[in-house]
Design a protein around this motif. Structure first.
Motif, PDB file in Angstrom:
ATOM      1  N   ARG A  48       0.831  -1.210   0.000  1.00 31.09           N
ATOM      2  CA  ARG A  48       0.000   0.000   0.000  1.00 31.09           C
ATOM      3  C   ARG A  48       0.861   1.254   0.000  1.00 31.09           C
ATOM      4  N   HIS A  49       2.154   1.095   0.297  1.00 34.38           N
ATOM      5  CA  HIS A  49       3.080   2.226   0.290  1.00 34.38           C
ATOM      6  C   HIS A  49       4.251   1.909  -0.630  1.00 34.38           C
ATOM      7  N   SER A  50       4.862   2.948  -1.141  1.00 33.69           N
ATOM      8  CA  SER A  50       6.007   2.783  -2.038  1.00 33.69           C
ATOM      9  C   SER A  50       7.285   2.579  -1.226  1.00 33.69           C
ATOM     10  N   ALA A  51       8.349   2.269  -1.938  1.00 33.17           N
ATOM     11  CA  ALA A  51       9.651   2.116  -1.281  1.00 33.17           C
ATOM     12  C   ALA A  51      10.047   3.428  -0.597  1.00 33.17           C
ATOM     13  N   LYS A  52       9.772   4.546  -1.250  1.00 38.09           N
ATOM     14  CA  LYS A  52      10.087   5.845  -0.630  1.00 38.09           C
ATOM     15  C   LYS A  52       9.219   6.104   0.586  1.00 38.09           C
ATOM     16  N   GLY A  53       7.994   5.591   0.583  1.00 37.07           N
ATOM     17  CA  GLY A  53       7.114   5.744   1.731  1.00 37.07           C
ATOM     18  C   GLY A  53       7.613   4.946   2.937  1.00 37.07           C
TER      19      GLY A  53
END
Length: 166
Positions: A48-53
């Motif tokens: 649900r979140h990106s690697a950057k998140g």
């Protein structure tokens, strides 16, 4: 009658042109997060979140050379040791993992959860490679009788096996 004016484009007022400031993201943490998200063992809710998140949360583990297997093992350990239930679709995945990392302890990050498992897998892989490269032993690492090509009686480990543990 009021005169229509356009909004100023070149304002000296800092608030007018300000944009949301983003914290710098550690590239090592982004790399860890990306590997974790690409790992088939990673829970679906993590996507649900990106690697950057995920990177701000994973900065400290990345600095301690964690790999995706460590994060997934930590989640399994948390469930198994504490008995806590983890929803299949938690409301706040980042907060959930933050709590699990807090449970592990920020002063305990050198104790990688999957280190022992990965070391055992590496040792087993080295043993398999040594057996495959040896012409004196069977596929199980037992010495072969040079005349018959069968495992010797009584069975004995091939000499290369002893060199792996030395």
């Amino acid at each position: 009658m009021k005169k229509k004016r356009r909004a100023p484009r070149d304002s000296t007022d800092e608030r007018a042109g300000s944009k949301r400031k983003h914290r710098a993201v550690d590239p090592q943490a982004v790399k860890l997060a990306a590997h974790w998200l690409s790992d088939p063992q990673t829970p679906r809710w993590a996507h649900r979140h990106s690697a950057k998140g995920w990177a701000p949360l994973l900065t400290a583990p990345a600095a301690h050379n964690w790999v995706s297997a460590d994060i997934n093992q930590l989640i399994r350990d948390y469930r198994g040791i504490t008995g806590h239930w983890i929803a299949t679709d938690p409301h706040h995945p980042i907060k959930l993992l933050a709590g699990i990392l807090k449970w592990h302890g920020k002063d305990n990050l050198d104790d990688r959860p999957a280190a022992a498992i990965l070391a055992q897998e590496a040792e087993a892989a080295a043993r398999r490679r040594a057996i495959n490269e040896c012409d004196r032993c069977s596929e199980y690492g037992w010495e072969l009788d040079p005349t018959s090509g069968l495992e010797r009686e009584p069975v004995a480990r091939c000499s290369h096996i002893h060199h792996i543990h030395a």
